[in-house]
Every structure is written in structure tokens, then in C-alpha cells.
Design a protein around this motif. Structure first.
Motif, PDB file in Angstrom:
ATOM      1  N   ASN A  23       0.860  -1.137   0.103  1.00 35.36           N
ATOM      2  CA  ASN A  23      -0.228  -0.253  -0.016  1.00 35.36           C
ATOM      3  C   ASN A  23       0.904   1.507  -0.225  1.00 35.36           C
ATOM      4  OD1 ASN A  23      -2.739   1.169   0.198  1.00 35.36           O
ATOM      5  ND2 ASN A  23      -1.849   2.236   2.025  1.00 35.36           N
ATOM      6  N   ALA A  24       1.435   1.702   0.956  1.00 37.31           N
ATOM      7  CA  ALA A  24       2.762   2.322   0.922  1.00 37.31           C
ATOM      8  C   ALA A  24       3.431   2.560  -0.430  1.00 37.31           C
ATOM      9  CB  ALA A  24       4.345   1.917   1.306  1.00 37.31           C
ATOM     10  N   ILE A  25       3.816   1.644  -1.674  1.00 39.04           N
ATOM     11  CA  ILE A  25       4.509   1.519  -2.473  1.00 39.04           C
ATOM     12  C   ILE A  25       3.378   2.582  -3.912  1.00 39.04           C
ATOM     13  CG2 ILE A  25       4.947   0.112  -4.967  1.00 39.04           C
ATOM     14  CD1 ILE A  25       6.468  -1.722  -3.008  1.00 39.04           C
ATOM     15  N   LEU A  74      -6.101   0.241  -1.536  1.00 40.14           N
ATOM     16  CA  LEU A  74      -5.505  -0.557  -2.369  1.00 40.14           C
ATOM     17  C   LEU A  74      -6.448  -1.523  -3.717  1.00 40.14           C
ATOM     18  CD1 LEU A  74      -2.416  -1.917  -3.172  1.00 40.14           C
ATOM     19  CD2 LEU A  74      -2.913  -3.589  -1.161  1.00 40.14           C
ATOM     20  N   THR A  75      -8.136  -1.464  -2.226  1.00 42.18           N
ATOM     21  CA  THR A  75      -8.798  -1.997  -2.862  1.00 42.18           C
ATOM     22  C   THR A  75      -9.476  -1.230  -3.536  1.00 42.18           C
ATOM     23  OG1 THR A  75      -9.508  -3.389  -0.742  1.00 42.18           O
ATOM     24  CG2 THR A  75     -11.131  -2.439  -2.875  1.00 42.18           C
ATOM     25  N   CYS A  76      -9.589   0.364  -3.782  1.00 44.23           N
ATOM     26  CA  CYS A  76      -9.346   1.085  -5.095  1.00 44.23           C
ATOM     27  C   CYS A  76      -8.930   1.117  -5.823  1.00 44.23           C
ATOM     28  CB  CYS A  76      -9.807   2.849  -4.838  1.00 44.23           C
ATOM     29  SG  CYS A  76     -11.126   2.904  -3.737  1.00 44.23           S
ATOM     30  N   MET A  77      -7.374   0.915  -5.664  1.00 43.52           N
ATOM     31  CA  MET A  77      -6.822   0.153  -7.083  1.00 43.52           C
ATOM     32  C   MET A  77      -6.638  -0.732  -7.530  1.00 43.52           C
ATOM     33  SD  MET A  77      -5.662   3.432  -7.596  1.00 43.52           S
ATOM     34  CE  MET A  77      -5.484   5.096  -6.739  1.00 43.52           C
ATOM     35  N   VAL A  78      -7.499  -2.014  -6.995  1.00 47.00           N
ATOM     36  CA  VAL A  78      -7.994  -3.221  -7.798  1.00 47.00           C
ATOM     37  C   VAL A  78      -8.535  -2.760  -8.687  1.00 47.00           C
ATOM     38  CG1 VAL A  78      -7.645  -5.677  -6.943  1.00 47.00           C
ATOM     39  CG2 VAL A  78      -6.466  -4.234  -5.673  1.00 47.00           C
ATOM     40  N   PHE A  79     -10.120  -2.755  -7.799  1.00 46.54           N
ATOM     41  CA  PHE A  79     -11.073  -2.134  -8.275  1.00 46.54           C
ATOM     42  C   PHE A  79     -10.878  -1.369  -9.753  1.00 46.54           C
ATOM     43  CE2 PHE A  79     -15.205   0.724  -8.692  1.00 46.54           C
ATOM     44  CZ  PHE A  79     -15.650  -0.498  -9.858  1.00 46.54           C
ATOM     45  N   PHE A  80      -9.691  -0.632 -10.279  1.00 50.44           N
ATOM     46  CA  PHE A  80      -9.149   0.520 -10.834  1.00 50.44           C
ATOM     47  C   PHE A  80      -8.826  -0.540 -12.088  1.00 50.44           C
ATOM     48  CE2 PHE A  80      -5.792   2.743 -12.941  1.00 50.44           C
ATOM     49  CZ  PHE A  80      -6.317   3.380 -14.200  1.00 50.44           C
ATOM     50  N   LEU A  81      -7.353  -1.819 -11.918  1.00 47.12           N
ATOM     51  CA  LEU A  81      -7.253  -2.474 -12.425  1.00 47.12           C
ATOM     52  C   LEU A  81      -8.187  -3.406 -13.401  1.00 47.12           C
ATOM     53  CD1 LEU A  81      -4.529  -4.003 -13.414  1.00 47.12           C
ATOM     54  CD2 LEU A  81      -4.028  -5.189 -11.614  1.00 47.12           C
ATOM     55  N   ILE A  82      -9.123  -3.962 -12.831  1.00 44.81           N
ATOM     56  CA  ILE A  82     -10.406  -4.588 -12.806  1.00 44.81           C
ATOM     57  C   ILE A  82     -11.063  -4.471 -14.191  1.00 44.81           C
ATOM     58  CG2 ILE A  82     -11.489  -6.146 -12.707  1.00 44.81           C
ATOM     59  CD1 ILE A  82     -11.095  -6.135  -9.685  1.00 44.81           C
ATOM     60  N   SER A 104      -0.936   7.308  -6.900  1.00 45.99           N
ATOM     61  CA  SER A 104      -0.988   8.031  -7.600  1.00 45.99           C
ATOM     62  C   SER A 104      -0.130   8.191  -8.825  1.00 45.99           C
ATOM     63  CB  SER A 104      -1.227   9.265  -7.718  1.00 45.99           C
ATOM     64  OG  SER A 104      -0.028  10.104  -7.309  1.00 45.99           O
ATOM     65  N   GLY A 105       0.819   7.262  -8.670  1.00 40.71           N
ATOM     66  CA  GLY A 105       1.790   7.149  -9.999  1.00 40.71           C
ATOM     67  C   GLY A 105       1.018   6.269 -10.568  1.00 40.71           C
ATOM     68  N   ILE A 106       0.368   4.947 -10.393  1.00 40.36           N
ATOM     69  CA  ILE A 106      -0.356   4.028 -11.070  1.00 40.36           C
ATOM     70  C   ILE A 106      -0.983   5.078 -12.610  1.00 40.36           C
ATOM     71  CG2 ILE A 106      -2.251   3.658  -9.911  1.00 40.36           C
ATOM     72  CD1 ILE A 106      -2.358   0.847 -10.223  1.00 40.36           C
ATOM     73  N   LEU A 107      -1.683   5.641 -12.439  1.00 37.53           N
ATOM     74  CA  LEU A 107      -2.515   6.546 -13.418  1.00 37.53           C
ATOM     75  C   LEU A 107      -1.487   6.853 -14.879  1.00 37.53           C
ATOM     76  CD1 LEU A 107      -5.156   8.177 -11.134  1.00 37.53           C
ATOM     77  CD2 LEU A 107      -5.425   6.434 -11.898  1.00 37.53           C
ATOM     78  N   GLY A 108       0.056   6.753 -14.647  1.00 37.36           N
ATOM     79  CA  GLY A 108       0.436   7.096 -15.157  1.00 37.36           C
ATOM     80  C   GLY A 108       0.809   6.420 -16.123  1.00 37.36           C
ATOM     81  N   LEU A 109       1.472   5.352 -15.721  1.00 36.95           N
ATOM     82  CA  LEU A 109       1.540   4.317 -16.860  1.00 36.95           C
ATOM     83  C   LEU A 109       1.468   3.588 -17.884  1.00 36.95           C
ATOM     84  CD1 LEU A 109       2.685   1.555 -13.368  1.00 36.95           C
ATOM     85  CD2 LEU A 109       4.490   3.935 -15.034  1.00 36.95           C
ATOM     86  N   ALA A 110       0.115   3.825 -18.363  1.00 36.28           N
ATOM     87  CA  ALA A 110       0.138   3.410 -19.615  1.00 36.28           C
ATOM     88  C   ALA A 110       0.579   4.663 -20.362  1.00 36.28           C
ATOM     89  CB  ALA A 110      -1.786   3.594 -19.597  1.00 36.28           C
ATOM     90  N   PHE A 111       0.737   6.237 -19.520  1.00 33.26           N
ATOM     91  CA  PHE A 111       0.929   7.075 -20.391  1.00 33.26           C
ATOM     92  C   PHE A 111       2.435   6.995 -20.904  1.00 33.26           C
ATOM     93  CE2 PHE A 111       3.203  11.648 -20.579  1.00 33.26           C
ATOM     94  CZ  PHE A 111       2.071  11.562 -21.582  1.00 33.26           C
ATOM     95  N   ALA A 112       3.076   5.971 -19.943  1.00 33.02           N
ATOM     96  CA  ALA A 112       4.963   6.130 -20.392  1.00 33.02           C
ATOM     97  C   ALA A 112       4.722   5.351 -20.896  1.00 33.02           C
ATOM     98  CB  ALA A 112       4.775   5.536 -19.147  1.00 33.02           C
ATOM     99  N   VAL A 125     -15.739   4.079 -11.011  1.00 29.17           N
ATOM    100  CA  VAL A 125     -14.118   3.422 -10.010  1.00 29.17           C
ATOM    101  C   VAL A 125     -13.445   4.989  -9.781  1.00 29.17           C
ATOM    102  CG1 VAL A 125     -11.719   3.463 -11.087  1.00 29.17           C
ATOM    103  CG2 VAL A 125     -13.593   2.103 -11.464  1.00 29.17           C
ATOM    104  N   ARG A 126     -14.371   6.068 -10.231  1.00 28.06           N
ATOM    105  CA  ARG A 126     -13.760   7.628  -9.705  1.00 28.06           C
ATOM    106  C   ARG A 126     -14.313   7.721  -8.699  1.00 28.06           C
ATOM    107  NH1 ARG A 126     -15.501   9.258 -15.854  1.00 28.06           N
ATOM    108  NH2 ARG A 126     -12.974   9.894 -16.480  1.00 28.06           N
ATOM    109  N   LEU A 127     -15.451   7.825  -8.175  1.00 24.06           N
ATOM    110  CA  LEU A 127     -16.309   7.542  -7.044  1.00 24.06           C
ATOM    111  C   LEU A 127     -15.168   7.064  -5.721  1.00 24.06           C
ATOM    112  CD1 LEU A 127     -19.904   7.482  -7.041  1.00 24.06           C
ATOM    113  CD2 LEU A 127     -18.563   9.381  -6.525  1.00 24.06           C
ATOM    114  N   ALA A 128     -14.623   6.116  -6.014  1.00 21.09           N
ATOM    115  CA  ALA A 128     -13.773   5.647  -5.497  1.00 21.09           C
ATOM    116  C   ALA A 128     -12.122   5.583  -4.895  1.00 21.09           C
ATOM    117  CB  ALA A 128     -13.205   4.027  -5.485  1.00 21.09           C
ATOM    118  N   VAL A 129     -11.834   6.100  -6.249  1.00 24.00           N
ATOM    119  CA  VAL A 129     -10.538   6.880  -5.794  1.00 24.00           C
ATOM    120  C   VAL A 129     -10.125   8.022  -5.289  1.00 24.00           C
ATOM    121  CG1 VAL A 129      -8.589   7.886  -8.314  1.00 24.00           C
ATOM    122  CG2 VAL A 129      -9.872   5.513  -7.875  1.00 24.00           C
TER     123      VAL A 129
END
Length: 474
Positions: free
Chosen positions: A58-60, A202-210, A63-71, A339-343
Motif C-alpha cells: 500500500n505504501a508503494i 489499495l482496494t480502489c486501485m485493484v478495482f481500477f485495474l479490473i 497515484s503513479g499507477i495512473l500515469g503508467l499507460a501514458f509512459a 471507479v472515479r468515486l472510489a479513487v
């Protein structure tokens, strides 16, 4: 770095006293007996291996996960995977250096390692770098609020377009959210209960990935959106529709300079490693390194899947903030709205959690011997929130936040500081200055410095050439 669990930063007042004792602990071994591995003995850790993995993951995660597709859109799939593996391995190695230093001197705070290595100057340097990084994390969270909250309100009102009312202006909304939600939470003396938001985050980000994986198979390319197709043409430099949605294995452009900073930003967790180490049950260096390796591997998989499926959905037209890109498809999509609401809830509640260690670092630097005082507590919180709001209002893209913070504080926390701390703290009678481990640590720190200089240079060149206003329609 970044939807953080408190990991000891906001426990009760007894924790601060305990930490002060821990910082003064000197581990003495029996010279006549066999050497034993040094443990943190200031208190007995009770956190299981699995929960420690959860906390460090969770510490890792942030919000950086949102920029990885752009990368990935600006490197190609193969180059992105190579860089992701490279950064993940180096992050694990830097944690090894930190644990080795902590094992030698029995210190569990990043700033105190700096104090042990270079005296007060090292402590201030480490505290300042952590402060800059956390301010960047706060800024990235508020930028998500600025970007996503207008779309959520717009969806609830049943509108497909932003008609320009003040309540659909992201700049006004972050000020309102900061005053009504973030500031009251940040003014509390203790924020321990907000640590429970780590699980939700962390749950929100898993939901985001799914959701990202699911949407890949439900969104056609090219879209029925002239702006999207124009972005594809501009970024791909192609002329036929058949080439618009081709995945690139390797590509380099003016935006590629942001890739390593974004990846570095996404893997920073190092200030939280030592508190988690202390709380680990049956804590040993090997056991904590196992926690770190499992956590980094789990986040590596999540990052790779998010970047890959996000990129294969929008290709070169993906925006620096992936979630915002879905508004081009259907602003009223129920799944994306959820997803937006959760994030949004997760990042909003995380801002005061990230603010707490910044304020604590400032108090340690400016008022190290002063007791708690409400005036200082309130003024520092207000000034930090005010500064971050100004930063978010005037920074045009979250990509710039990821880029600058990822090119400065992230290499410092991952590469430079662990390397130089290791060289200074590990005694020469154990490892001479020219021993292989210390030479590796020196090369590691030098590599981080090279990353910083090169990344900042390319980012500045991109800004001078006007690239800061391009890149995927942001």
C-alpha cells in the motif's frame, strides 16, 4: 509513492517517545561471544508477514499507477517492460541497503539514518527530500480531484459536456474540498484512524485495474471521437486508419523523458520501510527483505497490467492521467463513475495522512525541542495545503508533477541516499571502502544522480520546445 498507510507516523503520543528512545539505542554485542544479527529491540513487533506485505504494498501503490499507460505509450511495450523490471530490481536493492544500515546502527527512521551518516546536515537533507516527495504526492492526489471531480458531478447531473459553471471548475472544487474535508482532518492532533483508509485505497486501485482490463475488450479503436483520432494521428505520425491502433513495441519521442521519473515515482516506499520493519513479528533483515520482494513483485504485476491494458485501449492518445481518458468514451459510464468515486474518496482521505509526516519533519527541523503547540500545528497545516493548492491550480498537467518529483526526490530516496548512507554507516572494519558491496553502493548512488540530471535535462528541453502542452490531449 503514495496512497500511504501511516506506518507509525500518526500513532499516539507514546510512539514519539518510543521513537526518541529508539533513535538513541546502541546495540552492543558480546565481544567474546558469537555475533548475532541485530534486531530492533525497542519494542516487540506484532505484525505478521502477510500484513506487512499488505502495508508495504500500500505504501508503494499510489497515484503513479495512473500515469503508467501514458509512459508505455511513449516508450513502447518492450522498452517499458525493460525499464519497469530495471526500476523494480533497483528498488529491492535499495531496500537491502537501508535494512543493512538499520541493522548496523539500530535506527528505524530514514531521517535518523541521515543524522547517523552525516550529522544534522544529513538529517535535514533527508527530511527535506521526504517533504518534497510527499508534497508531490499531495499535489498528485489533489490533481486527481481537480481532474475527476468535475466529471463525477457532470455525470450525476446527466450532462455529456462541461458547460462552464463554477461547480464544474476543478480549481474551485479543490479549494472547496481542501477547506471542507482535508483541512479539518489535517488539524486533528492524531490521525491514527485514517490509517484504515490504506486498505480502502489499495482496494480502489485493484478495482481500477479490473475495470481497465474489462474496458479494453469493450472500447473500440479508433473511437467515434475526432479529437481522439486527431491525437492518434499527431502522436503516431501515421496517415491511415489501419495504423492508428497498432501497438508499438519500441518508440522514442519528446515525452519519453518522463518515463523513468514516472516509474521511479510509482515505486517510492522507502520512508515507510523501516517503520514496517520495526513492527514486523520476528523481525530479521532476511524476513523484511522477503516482505519487500513480495510487495515489489505484487506491485510490478499490477503496474504492468494497468499500463498494458490502458495502453492497448487508447494507444498513443492515452492521457497522463489514465482515468481521465475514459471520459472520451462515455462520460456517463456507470462502471467508470464508480471507479472515479472510489479513487476520489481514497485520495481525498489520504492527503491529510501524507501531510502529517511533512508537518512532523518540519517540526523536527525548525522546532526540535519545542512541545506540541496548537498554533504551530494549525499554521503549518494551513500553509502546506495552501501551497499545494496553488501548485495544483497552476500546473497544467499531472504529468509535470510525476516528472519533476519523479526526477528529483524519487531518485534521491531510491538511489542516492541509500547508497551514500550505506557507505558512511557500515564500518570499514566490516566492509572496507573499496570492498565490492561499497563500490556497488557508490555506483548505485551515482546511477541515481545520472538519472536525476538526465531526466531533468530532457524534461526542461521538452518544456522549452513547448512539449509541455502536448502529449495525448491533456
Amino acid at each position: 509513492m503514495e496512497l500511504h498507510k501511516l506506518n507509525g507516523h500518526s500513532q499516539d503520543e507514546g510512539f514519539d517517545g518510543l521513537e526518541s528512545v529508539a533513535e538513541r539505542v546502541v546495540f552492543i554485542q558480546d565481544k567474546n561471544g558469537p555475533k548475532k544479527e541485530v534486531h530492533f529491540t525497542d519494542f516487540e513487533g506484532k505484525t505478521s508477514f502477510g500484513m506487512s506485505v499488505f502495508n508495504l504494498s500500500n505504501a508503494i501503490m499510489g497515484s503513479g499507477i495512473l500515469g503508467l499507460a501514458f509512459a508505455m505509450s511513449n516508450t513502447g511495450i518492450l522498452l517499458f517492460i525493460v525499464l519497469l523490471v530495471f526500476i523494480a530490481i533497483l528498488s529491492a536493492y535499495s531496500i537491502h541497503l537501508l535494512l543493512r544500515c538499520a541493522g548496523v546502527v539500530g535506527i528505524r527512521a530514514y531521517e535518523q539514518l541521515g543524522n547517523r551518516a552525516f550529522g544534522p546536515t544529513g538529517k535535514v537533507l533527508a527530511a527535506c527530500i521526504i517533504t518534497v516527495h510527499n508534497i508531490g504526492a499531495m499535489s498528485s492526489y489533489l490533481f486527481i480531484v481537480k481532474s475527476e471531480l468535475p466529471l463525477v458531478i457532470q455525470a450525476f447531473l446527466g450532462r455529456h459536456d462541461n458547460t462552464g459553471e463554477w461547480f464544474l471548475n476543478g480549481n474551485y472544487l479543490i479549494i472547496i474540498v481542501s477547506i471542507c474535508i482535508i483541512l479539518p482532518l489535517a488539524l486533528m492532533k492524531q490521525l491514527g484512524y485514517l490509517g484504515y483508509t490504506s486498505g480502502f485505497s489499495l482496494t480502489c486501485m485493484v478495482f481500477f485495474l479490473i475495470s481497465v482490463v474489462y474496458k479494453k475488450f469493450n472500447i473500440p479503436c479508433p473511437l467515434d471521437d475526432p479529437l481522439h483520432n486527431a491525437s492518434l494521428l499527431e502522436n503516431n505520425h501515421t496517415e491511415t486508419d489501419n495504423q492508428l491502433c497498432d501497438a508499438r513495441m519500441f518508440t522514442v519521442n519528446s515525452q519519453t523523458a518522463y518515463t523513468i521519473p514516472i516509474l521511479a515515482f510509482a515505486f517510492v516506499c522507502h520512508p515507510e520501510v523501516l517503520p514496517i520493519y520495526t513492527e514486523l513479528r520476528d523481525a530479521t533483515k532476511k524476513r523484511m527483505q522477503g516482505v519487500a520482494n513480495v510487495s515489489i513483485l505484487a506491485m510490478f504485476v499490477m503496474y504492468l497490467l494497468t499500463a498494458l491494458f490502458g495502453y492497448l485501449t487508447f494507444f498513443a492518445a492515452v492521457e497522463p492521467e489514465l482515468l481521465h481518458t475514459y471520459s472520451r468514451v462515455d462520460p456517463l459510464d456507470v462502471l467508470i463513475l464508480c471507479v472515479r468515486l472510489a479513487v476520489l474518496v481514497a485520495v481525498t482521505l489520504t492527503v491529510p495522512v501524507v501531510l502529517f509526516p511533512i508537518r512532523r519533519a518540519i517540526l523536527q527541523i525548525l522546532f526540535p525541542e519545542k512541545p506540541f503547540h496548537w498554533a504551530r500545528h494549525v499554521v503549518i497545516a494551513f500553509c502546506l495545503i495552501f501551497f499545494v493548492n496553488i501548485l495544483v491550480i497552476f500546473v497544467p498537467s499531472i504529468r509535470d508533477i510525476f516528472g519533476i518529483i519523479g526526477a528529483t526526490s524519487a531518485p534521491s530516496l531510491i538511489f542516492i541516499l541509500p547508497g551514500i548512507f550505506y557507505i558512511r554507516i557500515v564500518p570499514e572494519d566490516q566492509e572496507p571502502l573499496l570492498s565490492r558491496p561499497k563500490v556497488q553502493a557508490a555506483c548505485f548512488a551515482a546511477l541515481g544522480f545520472i538519472f536525476m540530471v538526465v531526466s531533468l535535462s530532457f524534461i526542461c528541453v521538452d518544456w522549452v520546445n513547448g512539449g509541455g502542452h502536448s502529449g495525448g490531449g491533456h
